[in-house]
Motif scaffolding. Structure first.
Motif, PDB file in Angstrom:
ATOM      1  N   TYR A 273       0.845  -1.194   0.000  1.00 37.16           N
ATOM      2  CA  TYR A 273       0.000   0.000   0.000  1.00 37.16           C
ATOM      3  C   TYR A 273       0.877   1.240   0.000  1.00 37.16           C
ATOM      4  CZ  TYR A 273      -3.521  -3.283   1.679  1.00 37.16           C
ATOM      5  OH  TYR A 273      -4.360  -4.342   1.823  1.00 37.16           O
ATOM      6  N   VAL A 274       0.436   2.263  -0.682  1.00 36.13           N
ATOM      7  CA  VAL A 274       1.128   3.552  -0.579  1.00 36.13           C
ATOM      8  C   VAL A 274       0.108   4.649  -0.300  1.00 36.13           C
ATOM      9  CG1 VAL A 274       3.109   3.038  -2.080  1.00 36.13           C
ATOM     10  CG2 VAL A 274       1.006   4.013  -3.058  1.00 36.13           C
ATOM     11  N   LEU A 275       0.641   5.718   0.279  1.00 34.05           N
ATOM     12  CA  LEU A 275      -0.169   6.897   0.508  1.00 34.05           C
ATOM     13  C   LEU A 275       0.286   7.932  -0.503  1.00 34.05           C
ATOM     14  CD1 LEU A 275      -2.191   7.195   2.778  1.00 34.05           C
ATOM     15  CD2 LEU A 275      -0.425   8.318   4.127  1.00 34.05           C
ATOM     16  N   GLU A 276      -0.666   8.479  -1.238  1.00 33.75           N
ATOM     17  CA  GLU A 276      -0.307   9.491  -2.236  1.00 33.75           C
ATOM     18  C   GLU A 276      -0.516  10.887  -1.667  1.00 33.75           C
ATOM     19  OE1 GLU A 276      -0.965   7.500  -6.606  1.00 33.75           O
ATOM     20  OE2 GLU A 276      -2.356   9.031  -5.909  1.00 33.75           O
ATOM     21  N   PRO A 278       0.832  15.167  -2.235  1.00 35.52           N
ATOM     22  CA  PRO A 278       1.280  15.995  -3.355  1.00 35.52           C
ATOM     23  C   PRO A 278       2.775  15.754  -3.617  1.00 35.52           C
ATOM     24  CG  PRO A 278       0.038  17.302  -1.775  1.00 35.52           C
ATOM     25  CD  PRO A 278       0.242  15.967  -1.148  1.00 35.52           C
ATOM     26  N   GLY A 279       3.092  15.208  -4.776  1.00 36.63           N
ATOM     27  CA  GLY A 279       4.487  15.015  -5.179  1.00 36.63           C
ATOM     28  C   GLY A 279       5.199  13.848  -4.532  1.00 36.63           C
ATOM     29  N   LEU A 280       4.458  12.951  -3.898  1.00 34.91           N
ATOM     30  CA  LEU A 280       5.129  11.884  -3.156  1.00 34.91           C
ATOM     31  C   LEU A 280       4.213  10.673  -2.956  1.00 34.91           C
ATOM     32  CD1 LEU A 280       7.669  11.198  -1.373  1.00 34.91           C
ATOM     33  CD2 LEU A 280       6.410  12.152   0.543  1.00 34.91           C
ATOM     34  N   LYS A 281       4.824   9.481  -3.105  1.00 36.88           N
ATOM     35  CA  LYS A 281       4.115   8.251  -2.723  1.00 36.88           C
ATOM     36  C   LYS A 281       4.899   7.621  -1.575  1.00 36.88           C
ATOM     37  CE  LYS A 281       1.945   6.688  -7.010  1.00 36.88           C
ATOM     38  NZ  LYS A 281       2.403   7.674  -8.029  1.00 36.88           N
ATOM     39  N   VAL A 282       4.233   7.393  -0.458  1.00 32.10           N
ATOM     40  CA  VAL A 282       4.919   6.857   0.716  1.00 32.10           C
ATOM     41  C   VAL A 282       4.375   5.483   1.040  1.00 32.10           C
ATOM     42  CG1 VAL A 282       5.642   7.402   3.056  1.00 32.10           C
ATOM     43  CG2 VAL A 282       4.713   9.182   1.616  1.00 32.10           C
ATOM     44  N   PRO A 283       5.246   4.498   1.287  1.00 30.72           N
ATOM     45  CA  PRO A 283       4.765   3.170   1.636  1.00 30.72           C
ATOM     46  C   PRO A 283       4.052   3.168   2.987  1.00 30.72           C
ATOM     47  CG  PRO A 283       7.137   3.288   1.852  1.00 30.72           C
ATOM     48  CD  PRO A 283       6.711   4.578   1.248  1.00 30.72           C
ATOM     49  N   VAL A 284       3.054   2.323   3.103  1.00 31.88           N
ATOM     50  CA  VAL A 284       2.283   2.233   4.345  1.00 31.88           C
ATOM     51  C   VAL A 284       2.470   0.836   4.914  1.00 31.88           C
ATOM     52  CG1 VAL A 284      -0.063   2.278   5.303  1.00 31.88           C
ATOM     53  CG2 VAL A 284       0.571   3.889   3.519  1.00 31.88           C
ATOM     54  N   ASP A 285       2.607   0.748   6.220  1.00 32.70           N
ATOM     55  CA  ASP A 285       2.715  -0.542   6.885  1.00 32.70           C
ATOM     56  C   ASP A 285       1.588  -1.452   6.391  1.00 32.70           C
ATOM     57  OD1 ASP A 285       3.672  -2.040   9.534  1.00 32.70           O
ATOM     58  OD2 ASP A 285       1.492  -2.164   9.365  1.00 32.70           O
ATOM     59  N   PRO A 286       1.912  -2.709   6.004  1.00 35.19           N
ATOM     60  CA  PRO A 286       0.898  -3.580   5.415  1.00 35.19           C
ATOM     61  C   PRO A 286      -0.280  -3.839   6.356  1.00 35.19           C
ATOM     62  CG  PRO A 286       2.992  -4.744   5.687  1.00 35.19           C
ATOM     63  CD  PRO A 286       3.242  -3.328   6.034  1.00 35.19           C
ATOM     64  N   GLY A 287       0.016  -3.925   7.650  1.00 33.71           N
ATOM     65  CA  GLY A 287      -1.063  -4.139   8.632  1.00 33.71           C
ATOM     66  C   GLY A 287      -2.040  -2.976   8.605  1.00 33.71           C
ATOM     67  N   ILE A 288      -1.496  -1.761   8.609  1.00 30.80           N
ATOM     68  CA  ILE A 288      -2.338  -0.558   8.584  1.00 30.80           C
ATOM     69  C   ILE A 288      -3.069  -0.481   7.247  1.00 30.80           C
ATOM     70  CG2 ILE A 288      -2.307   1.976   8.592  1.00 30.80           C
ATOM     71  CD1 ILE A 288       0.054   1.844  10.533  1.00 30.80           C
ATOM     72  N   GLY A 289      -2.330  -0.771   6.161  1.00 29.39           N
ATOM     73  CA  GLY A 289      -2.931  -0.727   4.821  1.00 29.39           C
ATOM     74  C   GLY A 289      -4.129  -1.654   4.717  1.00 29.39           C
ATOM     75  N   SER A 290      -3.964  -2.900   5.189  1.00 24.75           N
ATOM     76  CA  SER A 290      -5.093  -3.832   5.036  1.00 24.75           C
ATOM     77  C   SER A 290      -6.227  -3.488   5.998  1.00 24.75           C
ATOM     78  CB  SER A 290      -4.647  -5.294   5.185  1.00 24.75           C
ATOM     79  OG  SER A 290      -3.860  -5.422   6.316  1.00 24.75           O
ATOM     80  N   MET A 291      -5.873  -2.920   7.168  1.00 27.58           N
ATOM     81  CA  MET A 291      -6.923  -2.482   8.106  1.00 27.58           C
ATOM     82  C   MET A 291      -7.764  -1.385   7.448  1.00 27.58           C
ATOM     83  SD  MET A 291      -7.626   0.241  10.335  1.00 27.58           S
ATOM     84  CE  MET A 291      -6.079   1.029  10.787  1.00 27.58           C
ATOM     85  N   LEU A 292      -7.090  -0.418   6.804  1.00 29.58           N
ATOM     86  CA  LEU A 292      -7.815   0.677   6.148  1.00 29.58           C
ATOM     87  C   LEU A 292      -8.666   0.126   5.009  1.00 29.58           C
ATOM     88  CD1 LEU A 292      -5.014   3.425   6.007  1.00 29.58           C
ATOM     89  CD2 LEU A 292      -6.913   3.261   7.622  1.00 29.58           C
ATOM     90  N   GLU A 293      -8.086  -0.813   4.272  1.00 32.08           N
ATOM     91  CA  GLU A 293      -8.817  -1.391   3.143  1.00 32.08           C
ATOM     92  C   GLU A 293     -10.076  -2.121   3.638  1.00 32.08           C
ATOM     93  OE1 GLU A 293      -6.711  -4.345   0.910  1.00 32.08           O
ATOM     94  OE2 GLU A 293      -7.997  -4.064  -0.846  1.00 32.08           O
ATOM     95  N   SER A 294      -9.910  -2.858   4.739  1.00 32.73           N
ATOM     96  CA  SER A 294     -11.067  -3.607   5.254  1.00 32.73           C
ATOM     97  C   SER A 294     -12.163  -2.671   5.763  1.00 32.73           C
ATOM     98  CB  SER A 294     -10.634  -4.571   6.359  1.00 32.73           C
ATOM     99  OG  SER A 294     -10.278  -3.823   7.501  1.00 32.73           O
TER     100      SER A 294
END
Ligand code: ATP
Length: 382
Positions: A273-276, A278-294
């Protein structure tokens, strides 16, 4: 010293709900602050504890005693008002003695007892040389001490203070902050302190209730509120300069990206997962990413404190470039305002950092300390 409890307390003035279902538990001996913007219901809450107002709903306890309908006299509390409310025609001695004089018989005190108690309290507050003066002949700080002495002389169980330092100049206010804190700790008296000044609440209180529109938004220690604010209101209210809120989107990637330190601390090559921003894509912890997705969250608000944003030179994978709009030196530090796409981000940098207005700088966020909020509910996500 007993604690204070409010259970589901409501107070209305006509159609205005000044206090809206407030439940609070203040510990024995605690220095507890009610903090919030003007009109949020802090003073009304304090007046309800004092008995100067009665709630429309709910109950108030001091220790184990239900005091909801008790007269202020019978609650064993003492209140200090913002304007001190000293009697101008009385001497300092008479002012401090007043709460004892009016109940002298009831308390079984002799005139000598009263004199001893007044002198002792005045000495404790360093105003025993002023006992013969009238309030008009005192400085603001001295009047303040007289008001504190009057509230302490009969050793109340609970001390209620309504913005007691707001009439003092900045220097004296800092001094009195430390003194009040010391006094409260020495006496171990349960204290409820109303202020709209977050720095005052943060430096003095053991715990703070942040209020907005009659409601309690969060209760916690100064550290809880600063590092783990429960919602955007608290995050924005605590800290100077205020926290940066940056709108961003969560994207799921089909391939893995290599990451070192991203939001929530990411291990190498585990990120999907990444967070977009302005001008940057930052990786997101997979646990947090899947929690947000769920939770079905794709838009988030990233919160980063100006103290967690640095102006850096050289390359870093998750740095971002922006134009410096303003530099505000404060001495040891400068506040640098940087334009990032459509957003504006503030950074606190050392005072001797050479940052020019109009130049392009690289910003580095302390990603492990950033927080994510849900823009719809404004609650903390991660
Ligand atoms: P401030 O920091 O400005 O003193 P506050 O947080 O202490 O504000 P309160 O004084 O408790 O806020 O007021 C809460 C709300 O209740 C406000 O909207 C205020 O206008 C209203 N209010 C307070 N007292 C009364 C009153 N006696 N009659 C009518 N409305 C009142």
């Amino acid at each position: 010293m007993p604690g204070v409890r409010l259970v589901d307390v409501v107070k209305k003035y006509g159609r205005i709900v000044a206090v809206d279902h407030v439940t609070l538990s203040i510990n024995d001996g605690e220095f507890f602050a009610l903090l919030g913007p003007s009109g949020c219901g802090k003073t009304t809450t304090l007046r309800l504890i004092a008995g100067l107002e009665y709630p429309d709903e709910g109950s108030i306890y001091i220790g184990d005693r239900d005091v909801t309908r008790l007269h202020p006299r019978n609650r064993d509390v003492a209140m200090v008002f913002q304007n001190y409310a000293l009697y101008p025609h009385m001497t300092v001695f008479e002012n401090i003695a007043f709460p004892l004089e009016v109940r002298r018989r009831e308390l079984g005190l002799t005139r000598d007892d009263i004199r001893r108690m007044v002198v002792e309290t005045a000495r404790f507050l360093g105003i025993d040389h002023l006992l013969d003066r009238r309030p008009g002949q005192l400085s603001g700080g001295q009047q303040q001490r007289v008001a504190l002495a009057r509230a302490l002389v009969r050793k109340p169980k609970v001390w209620l203070l309504d913005e007691p330092l707001s009439n003092l100049d900045a220097k004296l206010r800092l001094l009195m902050r430390a003194e009040l804190k010391r006094l409260q700790k020495t006496l171990g008296i349960t204290t409820v302190y109303v202020t709209h000044d977050q720095a005052e609440a943060m430096t003095m209180a053991d715990r703070i209730a942040v209020m907005d529109k009659g409601r309690v938004k969060q209760v916690g220690t100064p550290e809880d509120l600063y590092y783990r604010p429960a919602n955007m209101f608290v995050a924005g209210f605590i800290g100077t300069p205020p926290v940066n809120f940056i709108k961003s989107s969560l994207k799921k990637l089909s391939e893995e990206v290599k990451a070192e330190r991203g939001v929530g601390i990411v291990e190498a090559s585990k990120t999907r997962y990444v967070l977009e921003l302005p001008g940057l894509k930052v990786p997101v912890d997979p646990g947090i990413g899947s929690m947000l997705e769920s939770k079905g969250v794709s838009e988030v608000v990233l919160a980063v404190r100006p103290q967690q944003v640095g102006v850096v030179f050289g390359d870093g994978a998750w740095d971002v470039e922006g134009e410096v709009l303003v530099v505000e030196p404060t001495g040891t530090e400068s506040i640098v305002t940087v334009k990032l796409g459509d957003e504006v981000v503030r950074a606190v940098v050392p005072g001797d950092a050479r940052v020019q207005m109009g130049s392009t700088v690289r910003l580095r966020f302390e990603w492990s300390k950033t927080l994510l909020f849900d823009p719809r509910t404004e609650e903390l996500l991660a």
